[in-house]
Design an enzyme around this catalytic site. Structure first.
Site, PDB file in Angstrom:
ATOM      1  N   ARG A  48      16.600   5.523   1.323  1.00  0.00           N
ATOM      2  CA  ARG A  48      16.429   4.576   2.422  1.00  0.00           C
ATOM      3  C   ARG A  48      14.946   4.342   2.643  1.00  0.00           C
ATOM      4  O   ARG A  48      14.122   5.215   2.368  1.00  0.00           O
ATOM      5  CB  ARG A  48      17.056   5.089   3.718  1.00  0.00           C
ATOM      6  CG  ARG A  48      16.368   6.298   4.310  1.00  0.00           C
ATOM      7  CD  ARG A  48      17.034   6.858   5.557  1.00  0.00           C
ATOM      8  NE  ARG A  48      17.019   5.985   6.691  1.00  0.00           N
ATOM      9  CZ  ARG A  48      16.015   5.863   7.561  1.00  0.00           C
ATOM     10  NH1 ARG A  48      14.911   6.576   7.394  1.00  0.00           N
ATOM     11  NH2 ARG A  48      16.104   5.054   8.580  1.00  0.00           N
ATOM     12  N   GLY A  58       9.493   8.739  -0.489  1.00  0.00           N
ATOM     13  CA  GLY A  58       8.870   7.937  -1.537  1.00  0.00           C
ATOM     14  C   GLY A  58       9.536   6.617  -1.847  1.00  0.00           C
ATOM     15  O   GLY A  58       9.241   5.989  -2.864  1.00  0.00           O
ATOM     16  N   CYS A  59      10.440   6.139  -0.983  1.00  0.00           N
ATOM     17  CA  CYS A  59      11.170   4.900  -1.270  1.00  0.00           C
ATOM     18  C   CYS A  59      10.251   3.676  -1.274  1.00  0.00           C
ATOM     19  O   CYS A  59      10.371   2.816  -2.146  1.00  0.00           O
ATOM     20  CB  CYS A  59      12.316   4.718  -0.274  1.00  0.00           C
ATOM     21  SG  CYS A  59      13.508   6.076  -0.349  1.00  0.00           S
ATOM     22  N   THR A  60       9.339   3.598  -0.317  1.00  0.00           N
ATOM     23  CA  THR A  60       8.424   2.460  -0.279  1.00  0.00           C
ATOM     24  C   THR A  60       7.482   2.468  -1.483  1.00  0.00           C
ATOM     25  O   THR A  60       7.336   1.434  -2.153  1.00  0.00           O
ATOM     26  CB  THR A  60       7.659   2.415   1.055  1.00  0.00           C
ATOM     27  OG1 THR A  60       8.618   2.214   2.113  1.00  0.00           O
ATOM     28  CG2 THR A  60       6.634   1.288   1.082  1.00  0.00           C
TER      29      THR A  60
END
Length: 192
Positions: A55, A75-77
């Protein structure tokens, strides 16, 4: 920045074997809502890269309670931005479509895609229909069912390769590019 504003370092996930069944699997005929307003079927012809991520946090950066303690969650972004920054390179390697995939709802993903200036759509599996049919690795956090980070290379509706676990997230696209660069190309392939 205060001390509480600094993100904790990401914890590397271990390979738990939850993706070992995916290579060679046929993609089911399940529609996923995309941030560009379309419905996407991943079994379409051509070469597709799908990176699944847990997410993205809201614009204020508020993570879920305990997020930093979950291996592979953070670390998704950076992962999405890395795929954004290498989008043309992926196309030059023969990739027809790139998608990010999460269980977040499309309205939320639209804000993320706009904020990060993504040149490709994000896909929502908020009903868990696709991830259940494929038995994608998942985990629960703060009452939410989320996808574990992984990337699938799909050729003509069949999974050709899987990157799992993915760590660090921002280097995932580099691993994908290296793998694609070594992959034999069809005789009729035209670069860029």
């Amino acid at each position: 920045m205060t001390k509480t504003d600094v993100a904790a370092p990401a914890i590397a996930p271990e390979d738990d074997g939850q993706a070992s069944h995916l290579k060679g699997s046929v993609i089911p005929t399940i529609s996923l809502q995309a941030t560009d307003g379309t419905s996407v079927y991943l079994q379409a012809p051509g070469l597709t890269v799908v990176y699944a991520y847990p997410r993205t946090s809201p614009p204020d950066g508020q993570a879920l309670d305990g997020w930093d303690a979950i291996p592979g969650a953070r670390g998704c972004t950076p992962q999405s931005c890395a795929f954004r920054d290498h989008f043309r390179h992926l196309q030059n390697l023969g990739v027809h479509r790139v998608f990010g995939l999460s269980t977040q709802v499309t309205d939320y993903q639209i804000e993320v895609a706009s904020r990060l200036h993504l040149p490709f759509p994000l896909l929502s599996d908020h009903t868990l229909a696709f991830s259940s049919a494929m038995r994608l690795p998942r985990f629960n956090a703060d009452g939410l069912t989320l996808l574990k980070r992984m990337t699938m290379i799909i050729e003509d509706g069949r999974i050709e390769h899987v990157f799992y676990p993915v760590f660090p997230p921002e280097r995932n696209v580099d691993d994908v590019i290296r793998w694609l660069a070594k992959r034999p190309r069809p005789a009729n392939f035209e670069n860029g």
